[in-house]
Design a protein around this motif. Structure first.
Motif, PDB file in Angstrom:
ATOM      1  N   GLN A 126      -4.548  62.985  56.747  1.00  0.00           N
ATOM      2  CA  GLN A 126      -5.344  62.357  57.807  1.00  0.00           C
ATOM      3  C   GLN A 126      -4.998  62.904  59.197  1.00  0.00           C
ATOM      4  O   GLN A 126      -5.482  62.387  60.203  1.00  0.00           O
ATOM      5  CB  GLN A 126      -5.148  60.840  57.774  1.00  0.00           C
ATOM      6  N   TRP A 160       0.842  56.835  62.960  1.00  0.00           N
ATOM      7  CA  TRP A 160       1.323  55.771  62.074  1.00  0.00           C
ATOM      8  C   TRP A 160       2.713  55.403  62.545  1.00  0.00           C
ATOM      9  O   TRP A 160       3.538  56.275  62.836  1.00  0.00           O
ATOM     10  CB  TRP A 160       1.399  56.240  60.633  1.00  0.00           C
ATOM     11  N   MET A 180      -2.273  62.649  60.930  1.00  0.00           N
ATOM     12  CA  MET A 180      -1.661  61.600  61.751  1.00  0.00           C
ATOM     13  C   MET A 180      -0.171  61.857  61.958  1.00  0.00           C
ATOM     14  O   MET A 180       0.571  62.027  60.978  1.00  0.00           O
ATOM     15  CB  MET A 180      -1.834  60.235  61.087  1.00  0.00           C
ATOM     16  N   PRO A 233      -0.614  51.394  60.809  1.00  0.00           N
ATOM     17  CA  PRO A 233      -1.532  52.415  61.342  1.00  0.00           C
ATOM     18  C   PRO A 233      -1.972  52.055  62.762  1.00  0.00           C
ATOM     19  O   PRO A 233      -2.333  50.909  63.033  1.00  0.00           O
ATOM     20  CB  PRO A 233      -2.722  52.361  60.380  1.00  0.00           C
ATOM     21  N   ALA A 253      -0.169  61.061  55.513  1.00  0.00           N
ATOM     22  CA  ALA A 253      -0.347  61.246  56.962  1.00  0.00           C
ATOM     23  C   ALA A 253      -0.902  62.636  57.257  1.00  0.00           C
ATOM     24  O   ALA A 253      -1.791  62.792  58.099  1.00  0.00           O
ATOM     25  CB  ALA A 253       0.975  61.023  57.683  1.00  0.00           C
TER      26      ALA A 253
END
Length: 145
Positions: free
Chosen positions: A105, A74, A107, A69, A102
């Motif tokens: 979040q 990531w 990401m 992370p 992911a």
């Protein structure tokens, strides 16, 4: 297939290196860069057991994944499935689980693949877009959905 993830420790390093070398051997030989000692040293120099998980299919260790992370993404630093377990949907299942986490979040996921490796086609098939390339590697990102 029951796919689970198990923690790794420093004592698993030799097993992880063996999986990595087996998974990358054909691609590295194709470009004349197969060197097991170099592959071992590169992996061990950055090995982070707390971030690494064995991939187990029906209770059998078939590979491993390591995600680092970062603040804004990531890094999918390692995703290796042993050659005898490839082409069974294991890598795709692992990616879908990573994507779900992911995406939750928001990401992006970044990954690099060895030039000439089948992994390039694999990552593009699952929505990764090329962002850069270097002498030996091609870099990709997948934005959250």
């Amino acid at each position: 297939m029951d796919l689970t993830f198990a923690p790794t420790s420093q004592s698993d390093a030799d097993t992880l290196v063996a999986i990595r070398i087996a998974a990358m051997r054909e691609s590295l030989e194709r470009i004349g860069r197969f060197d097991p000692q170099r592959a071992r040293e590169r992996f061990l120099a950055a090995f982070a057991p707390a971030l690494c998980r064995f991939i187990e299919a029906d209770g059998v260790q078939v590979g491993f994944v390591l995600i680092r992370p970062q603040d804004d993404h990531w890094l999918l630093d390692h995703l290796y499935v042993a050659p005898e377990h490839q082409r069974k949907g294991i890598g795709a299942t692992v990616l879908r689980r990573i994507f779900a986490d992911a995406d939750a979040q928001r990401m992006p996921i970044r990954v690099g693949a060895l030039r000439g490796s089948d992994s390039n086609r694999f990552y593009r098939r699952y929505g990764f877009v090329q962002t850069d390339e270097a002498e030996w590697d091609i870099y990709y990102v997948r934005q959250p959905s």
